[in-house]
Design a protein around this motif. Structure first.
Motif, PDB file in Angstrom:
ATOM      1  N   ALA A 278       0.817  -1.210   0.000  1.00  0.00           N
ATOM      2  CA  ALA A 278       0.000   0.000   0.000  1.00  0.00           C
ATOM      3  C   ALA A 278       0.849   1.258   0.000  1.00  0.00           C
ATOM      4  CB  ALA A 278      -0.922   0.001   1.216  1.00  0.00           C
ATOM      5  N   LYS A 279       2.060   1.188   0.605  1.00  0.00           N
ATOM      6  CA  LYS A 279       2.866   2.403   0.730  1.00  0.00           C
ATOM      7  C   LYS A 279       4.005   2.484  -0.283  1.00  0.00           C
ATOM      8  CE  LYS A 279       3.442   4.249   4.792  1.00  0.00           C
ATOM      9  NZ  LYS A 279       4.036   4.409   6.123  1.00  0.00           N
ATOM     10  N   SER A 280       4.137   1.457  -1.118  1.00  0.00           N
ATOM     11  CA  SER A 280       5.305   1.407  -2.007  1.00  0.00           C
ATOM     12  C   SER A 280       5.276   2.505  -3.063  1.00  0.00           C
ATOM     13  CB  SER A 280       5.355   0.058  -2.713  1.00  0.00           C
ATOM     14  OG  SER A 280       5.512  -0.964  -1.783  1.00  0.00           O
ATOM     15  N   TRP A 281       6.352   3.304  -3.115  1.00  0.00           N
ATOM     16  CA  TRP A 281       6.530   4.249  -4.219  1.00  0.00           C
ATOM     17  C   TRP A 281       6.848   3.420  -5.458  1.00  0.00           C
ATOM     18  CZ3 TRP A 281       5.524   9.039  -5.574  1.00  0.00           C
ATOM     19  CH2 TRP A 281       6.165   9.584  -6.681  1.00  0.00           C
ATOM     20  N   PRO A 282       6.096   3.638  -6.556  1.00  0.00           N
ATOM     21  CA  PRO A 282       6.214   2.690  -7.668  1.00  0.00           C
ATOM     22  C   PRO A 282       7.493   2.807  -8.506  1.00  0.00           C
ATOM     23  CG  PRO A 282       4.622   4.407  -8.186  1.00  0.00           C
ATOM     24  CD  PRO A 282       5.015   4.620  -6.756  1.00  0.00           C
ATOM     25  N   ILE A 283       8.183   3.969  -8.476  1.00  0.00           N
ATOM     26  CA  ILE A 283       9.372   4.112  -9.342  1.00  0.00           C
ATOM     27  C   ILE A 283      10.625   4.137  -8.461  1.00  0.00           C
ATOM     28  CG2 ILE A 283      10.161   5.203 -11.467  1.00  0.00           C
ATOM     29  CD1 ILE A 283       7.672   6.972 -11.353  1.00  0.00           C
ATOM     30  N   THR A 284      10.977   2.972  -7.944  1.00  0.00           N
ATOM     31  CA  THR A 284      12.131   2.866  -7.059  1.00  0.00           C
ATOM     32  C   THR A 284      13.161   1.965  -7.719  1.00  0.00           C
ATOM     33  OG1 THR A 284      10.618   3.038  -5.201  1.00  0.00           O
ATOM     34  CG2 THR A 284      12.824   2.269  -4.703  1.00  0.00           C
ATOM     35  N   GLY A 285      14.428   2.232  -7.451  1.00  0.00           N
ATOM     36  CA  GLY A 285      15.472   1.397  -8.044  1.00  0.00           C
ATOM     37  C   GLY A 285      16.678   1.311  -7.130  1.00  0.00           C
ATOM     38  N   ALA A 286      17.528   0.321  -7.389  1.00  0.00           N
ATOM     39  CA  ALA A 286      18.742   0.164  -6.594  1.00  0.00           C
ATOM     40  C   ALA A 286      19.939   0.460  -7.485  1.00  0.00           C
ATOM     41  CB  ALA A 286      18.837  -1.245  -6.055  1.00  0.00           C
ATOM     42  N   THR A 287      21.071   0.740  -6.845  1.00  0.00           N
ATOM     43  CA  THR A 287      22.313   0.863  -7.586  1.00  0.00           C
ATOM     44  C   THR A 287      23.216  -0.290  -7.158  1.00  0.00           C
ATOM     45  OG1 THR A 287      24.141   2.307  -8.173  1.00  0.00           O
ATOM     46  CG2 THR A 287      23.305   2.522  -5.934  1.00  0.00           C
ATOM     47  N   PHE A 288      23.992  -0.804  -8.102  1.00  0.00           N
ATOM     48  CA  PHE A 288      24.693  -2.068  -7.888  1.00  0.00           C
ATOM     49  C   PHE A 288      26.205  -1.908  -7.989  1.00  0.00           C
ATOM     50  CE2 PHE A 288      20.488  -2.897  -9.414  1.00  0.00           C
ATOM     51  CZ  PHE A 288      20.058  -4.023  -8.739  1.00  0.00           C
ATOM     52  N   ALA A 289      26.921  -2.817  -7.308  1.00  0.00           N
ATOM     53  CA  ALA A 289      28.374  -2.882  -7.456  1.00  0.00           C
ATOM     54  C   ALA A 289      28.731  -4.227  -8.069  1.00  0.00           C
ATOM     55  CB  ALA A 289      29.054  -2.720  -6.100  1.00  0.00           C
ATOM     56  N   LEU A 290      29.816  -4.240  -8.841  1.00  0.00           N
ATOM     57  CA  LEU A 290      30.283  -5.459  -9.502  1.00  0.00           C
ATOM     58  C   LEU A 290      31.727  -5.722  -9.088  1.00  0.00           C
ATOM     59  CD1 LEU A 290      29.041  -4.467 -13.052  1.00  0.00           C
ATOM     60  CD2 LEU A 290      28.145  -6.404 -11.761  1.00  0.00           C
ATOM     61  N   VAL A 291      32.008  -6.960  -8.648  1.00  0.00           N
ATOM     62  CA  VAL A 291      33.396  -7.333  -8.346  1.00  0.00           C
ATOM     63  C   VAL A 291      33.697  -8.651  -9.064  1.00  0.00           C
ATOM     64  CG1 VAL A 291      33.532  -6.168  -6.106  1.00  0.00           C
ATOM     65  CG2 VAL A 291      32.721  -8.518  -6.222  1.00  0.00           C
ATOM     66  N   PRO A 292      34.986  -8.905  -9.338  1.00  0.00           N
ATOM     67  CA  PRO A 292      35.338 -10.154 -10.017  1.00  0.00           C
ATOM     68  C   PRO A 292      35.053 -11.366  -9.137  1.00  0.00           C
ATOM     69  CG  PRO A 292      37.307  -8.857  -9.535  1.00  0.00           C
ATOM     70  CD  PRO A 292      36.138  -8.014  -9.165  1.00  0.00           C
ATOM     71  N   ALA A 293      34.542 -12.438  -9.741  1.00  0.00           N
ATOM     72  CA  ALA A 293      34.256 -13.648  -8.971  1.00  0.00           C
ATOM     73  C   ALA A 293      35.537 -14.424  -8.676  1.00  0.00           C
ATOM     74  CB  ALA A 293      33.269 -14.530  -9.731  1.00  0.00           C
ATOM     75  N   LYS A 294      36.503 -14.340  -9.590  1.00  0.00           N
ATOM     76  CA  LYS A 294      37.792 -14.986  -9.341  1.00  0.00           C
ATOM     77  C   LYS A 294      38.868 -13.921  -9.392  1.00  0.00           C
ATOM     78  CE  LYS A 294      36.407 -19.272 -11.559  1.00  0.00           C
ATOM     79  NZ  LYS A 294      35.294 -18.700 -12.395  1.00  0.00           N
ATOM     80  N   PRO A 295      38.992 -13.154  -8.302  1.00  0.00           N
ATOM     81  CA  PRO A 295      39.878 -11.998  -8.348  1.00  0.00           C
ATOM     82  C   PRO A 295      41.347 -12.408  -8.541  1.00  0.00           C
ATOM     83  CG  PRO A 295      38.882 -12.256  -6.173  1.00  0.00           C
ATOM     84  CD  PRO A 295      38.338 -13.348  -7.020  1.00  0.00           C
ATOM     85  N   SER A 296      42.058 -11.668  -9.402  1.00  0.00           N
ATOM     86  CA  SER A 296      43.486 -11.934  -9.564  1.00  0.00           C
ATOM     87  C   SER A 296      44.267 -11.267  -8.435  1.00  0.00           C
ATOM     88  CB  SER A 296      43.959 -11.419 -10.920  1.00  0.00           C
ATOM     89  OG  SER A 296      43.589 -10.066 -11.058  1.00  0.00           O
ATOM     90  N   GLN A 297      43.655 -10.252  -7.820  1.00  0.00           N
ATOM     91  CA  GLN A 297      44.286  -9.626  -6.661  1.00  0.00           C
ATOM     92  C   GLN A 297      43.300  -9.705  -5.497  1.00  0.00           C
ATOM     93  OE1 GLN A 297      44.953  -5.951  -8.968  1.00  0.00           O
ATOM     94  NE2 GLN A 297      46.969  -5.952  -8.007  1.00  0.00           N
ATOM     95  N   PRO A 298      43.245 -10.884  -4.853  1.00  0.00           N
ATOM     96  CA  PRO A 298      42.210 -11.119  -3.837  1.00  0.00           C
ATOM     97  C   PRO A 298      42.183 -10.050  -2.755  1.00  0.00           C
ATOM     98  CG  PRO A 298      43.541 -13.090  -4.192  1.00  0.00           C
ATOM     99  CD  PRO A 298      44.179 -11.999  -4.976  1.00  0.00           C
ATOM    100  N   GLU A 299      43.361  -9.553  -2.370  1.00  0.00           N
ATOM    101  CA  GLU A 299      43.374  -8.605  -1.252  1.00  0.00           C
ATOM    102  C   GLU A 299      42.664  -7.307  -1.632  1.00  0.00           C
ATOM    103  OE1 GLU A 299      45.950  -9.642  -2.911  1.00  0.00           O
ATOM    104  OE2 GLU A 299      46.881  -7.847  -3.747  1.00  0.00           O
ATOM    105  N   ARG A 300      42.685  -6.963  -2.919  1.00  0.00           N
ATOM    106  CA  ARG A 300      42.028  -5.726  -3.336  1.00  0.00           C
ATOM    107  C   ARG A 300      40.507  -5.901  -3.318  1.00  0.00           C
ATOM    108  NH1 ARG A 300      45.647  -2.056  -5.138  1.00  0.00           N
ATOM    109  NH2 ARG A 300      43.906  -0.729  -5.701  1.00  0.00           N
TER     110      ARG A 300
END
Lengths: 349, 328
Positions: A278-300
């Protein structure tokens, strides 16, 4: 002897890292990211505080979602940021893990003489017809029917849209596609679309759209929530999926997010438009981040995840102050589980 | 003996110096050659890169890429017609207004102005040339366009808009964005370039030539028409081409005021776009191959347009020179 010392050190270090205290074992002093301009104010505010507390700097380039995706695909940055989520196929193809970092709302902004902010209400189908160029005057019967109390002028509607590809356009056109079959068939949705109405005007960036809406009498556009409140723009309320009139407020954006089914969305590919509630604003969106699944520099990559973990928890007040909606804690838990499942285990060693 | 050895030393020294001089000459020659070829090399590399990256768009859309005004990132259909036309129309408006005005400014400064006024106006023109284009864009968007919409545009559409044939050029909602406004902002941007070049070339006309003409009883206009202009025609054309080149490629200022719609309207008041503004708007978010390639193809087309303009200027100059040769 020397070896055992090293392993001992490594063991303590990884323990400290797992506990996530101030004692960072990683030597990463700077992480890099690129992409979404929508998320830029939030990430830079987070980065500022984060650097003060941990000494780790974030170098974020606000080059647009498309640029962010390209940058992380070629691995020239530690993380990419996009407002339009990648689908599962693309994530697999480029071996990426995707997760939402914050949410926001998109608001129809208007310039109709005699109508004050929040006085007008529009429904999804009417909004779609306006942007299609099917409703061309402000006193059209469809608009008057929704606003019986308002005196609407016989003024031509000028449609204002983003001229640059943008996550805001993605969210907005996605909503129109969900509420109007004609829009879906003839226009579709994306970061840029072929605007069908005659004499439509494109503004570069949120500020470009805001400037045109502000200036052109009879204009209608769409802007991010933060931009609308900070610039005191004139806006319209919406009628949501439940048939209720809702105002664009942080509470109503959060309602849309709370009702979303994140659990069954692979890669968090979920667009929060036209959510139930009932209270949902209909035009809502999220922003996303992408990281490598097999990082070559894991610490980063690990340093990136630590940064977002900090943002999800300690960064909440900052996000709220900037008119972003922080991810609900239940969703954050799911995201952090995803990190452990989908990112190559070397980084957790 | 000692004198002899001194001579040999001197000869040896001279030989060494000459050898060094030759080496230095060779190095200098090689260096300049390298720089000069570098220009060609970079140009060639740009053309090849543009061709390679634009190829997917050309092969996908064929010749229709030039004639279609479709621009639909959702269905991946792209056409360059609206951008090409917008670039040509805005530049044409700018050049046809800027040339006579610059000509007037330059003539006034060199022939008519009182001496004390020359420096202030001259410096003002040069300062205008130095303003970054983004400033013109912001000024155009926030100050010029609203003023134009509120005070000028509806007057034009009420008068010129009612004329037969050309009337359609001046109809439409007075929103202050579109081809005409973009053309006017471009006019203001390129006037300083053209005016400054014209003034400089008018200044180098030998005083003896002009004074001889005056002595023969020529009027001021006759001197300008028959002495100053023929003497400086090469420089004047160069200045005009400089302005035209800038107008064709101008990006930020146009993006702010052109309206950024991928449409072709008959009216100059309606929002449109140009090649440069389309690229500036969309390149950051062009994630798919056809989209990116279409934008690069637009870049290649702009490159070709600029090349044609330069070639025409060369041709014009050659004809002017030949005509002078025949007269002499």
């Amino acid at each position: 002897m020397k070896f055992s010392n090293l392993t001992k050190f490594a063991a303590t270090a990884s323990l400290a890292a797992l506990l996530g205290g101030a004692a960072h074992a990683t030597s990463v002093k700077q992480i890099t990211g690129a992409g979404s301009s929508f998320a830029y104010p939030l990430y830079s505010a987070w980065a500022d505080q984060y650097a003060k507390q941990t000494g780790v700097q974030l170098n974020y380039q606000s080059i647009g979602s498309g640029g962010g995706i390209r940058a992380i695909e070629s691995r020239t940055v530690d993380f990419g940021a996009t407002d339009a989520p990648l689908n599962e196929k693309d994530l697999k193809k480029h071996s990426l893990v995707q997760f939402p970092t914050a949410m926001g709302g998109v608001i129809p902004t208007i310039n109709v003489p005699g109508v004050k902010p929040g006085q007008m209400v529009l429904s999804g189908p009417v909004l779609a017809d306006i942007f299609m160029g099917k409703i061309t005057y402000w006193n059209a019967p469809a608009i008057e029917k929704l606003n019986p109390g308002l005196k609407l002028p016989h003024l031509r509607i000028t449609v204002v849209h983003r001229s640059d590809g943008s996550g805001t356009t993605f969210i907005f056109t996605n909503y129109l596609s969900k509420v109007s079959p004609t829009w879906k068939k003839e226009v579709g949705f994306g970061k840029a679309v072929n605007w069908p109405s005659s004499g439509n005007v494109g503004g570069k960036g949120n500020e470009g759209v805001a400037a045109y809406v502000d200036r052109i009498r009879g204009a209608i556009g769409y802007n991010e929530y933060a931009y609308v409140t900070q610039n005191h723009m004139n806006y319209a309320d919406m009628i949501n999926r439940a048939g209720q009139r809702v105002a664009p407020t942080a509470e109503n954006f959060a309602a849309a997010a709370a009702n979303a089914d994140w659990k069954h969305a692979p890669g968090y590919y979920l667009i929060l438009t036209n959510q139930p509630g009932a209270k949902s604003w209909p035009i809502t969106g999220a922003t996303f981040a992408l990281v490598p699944a097999k990082p070559s520099q894991p610490e980063r990559t690990k340093a990136v995840l630590k940064f977002f973990d900090w943002g999800y928890t300690k960064g909440r007040p900052i996000a709220e102050k900037l008119e972003y909606i922080p991810m609900p804690m239940s969703v954050v838990k799911m995201i952090e589980t995803t990190w452990h499942q989908d990112i190559h285990p070397t980084i957790w060693k | 003996m000692s004198a002899n050895s001194l001579t040999t030393k001197a000869i040896a020294l001279r030989a060494r110096r000459m050898a060094f001089g030759r080496r230095a000459d060779w190095l200098f020659r090689a260096g300049t050659l390298l720089f000069a070829w570098g220009v060609l090399l970079v140009l060639g590399a740009i053309i090849i890169e543009l061709l390679v990256d634009a190829w997917p768009a050309f092969s996908r859309f064929g010749f229709g890429f030039f004639t279609s005004s479709a621009w639909n990132p959702v269905t991946e259909k792209y056409g360059a017609a609206s951008s090409i036309l917008g670039t040509l129309v805005t530049s044409f408006i700018a050049i046809s207004l800027a040339v006579p005005m610059s000509f007037g400014i330059a003539l006034f400064l060199t022939e008519l102005s009182p001496r004390w006024l020359r420096r202030p106006i001259g410096i003002a023109v040069e300062l205008l040339a130095g303003i970054p284009s983004i400033i013109y864009g912001i000024w155009g968007l926030f100050i010029f366009a609203p003023w134009f919409a509120d005070n000028v545009q509806w007057r034009i559409s009420d008068t010129l808009g009612n004329l037969p044939v050309i009337g359609v050029l001046f109809q439409g909602p007075p929103i202050g964005l579109g081809w005409l406004v973009a053309g006017l902002v471009l006019t203001i941007m390129i006037i300083p370039f053209i005016a400054a070049v014209m003034r400089d070339v008018f200044d180098v006309v030998p005083a003896t030539l002009k004074e001889s003409a005056y002595a023969m009883g020529s009027t001021r206009w006759e001197v300008i028409r028959h002495i100053v202009l023929p003497y400086t025609s090469v420089g004047v054309i160069g200045g005009v081409m400089l302005g035209l080149g800038r107008a064709l490629g101008e990006t930020m200022a146009v993006t702010f005021v052109v309206g950024n719609a991928h449409d072709i309207h008959t009216s100059l008041f309606m929002p449109g776009n140009t090649i440069a503004s389309t690229i500036a708007n969309e390149f950051t978010e062009a994630t798919t191959v056809p989209h990116r390639s279409a934008l690069i193809a637009l870049g290649l087309i702009l490159f070709i347009i600029t090349f044609i303009v330069l070639a025409l200027a060369r041709l014009l100059l050659m004809r002017v020179e030949r005509g002078r040769g025949e007269k002499a």
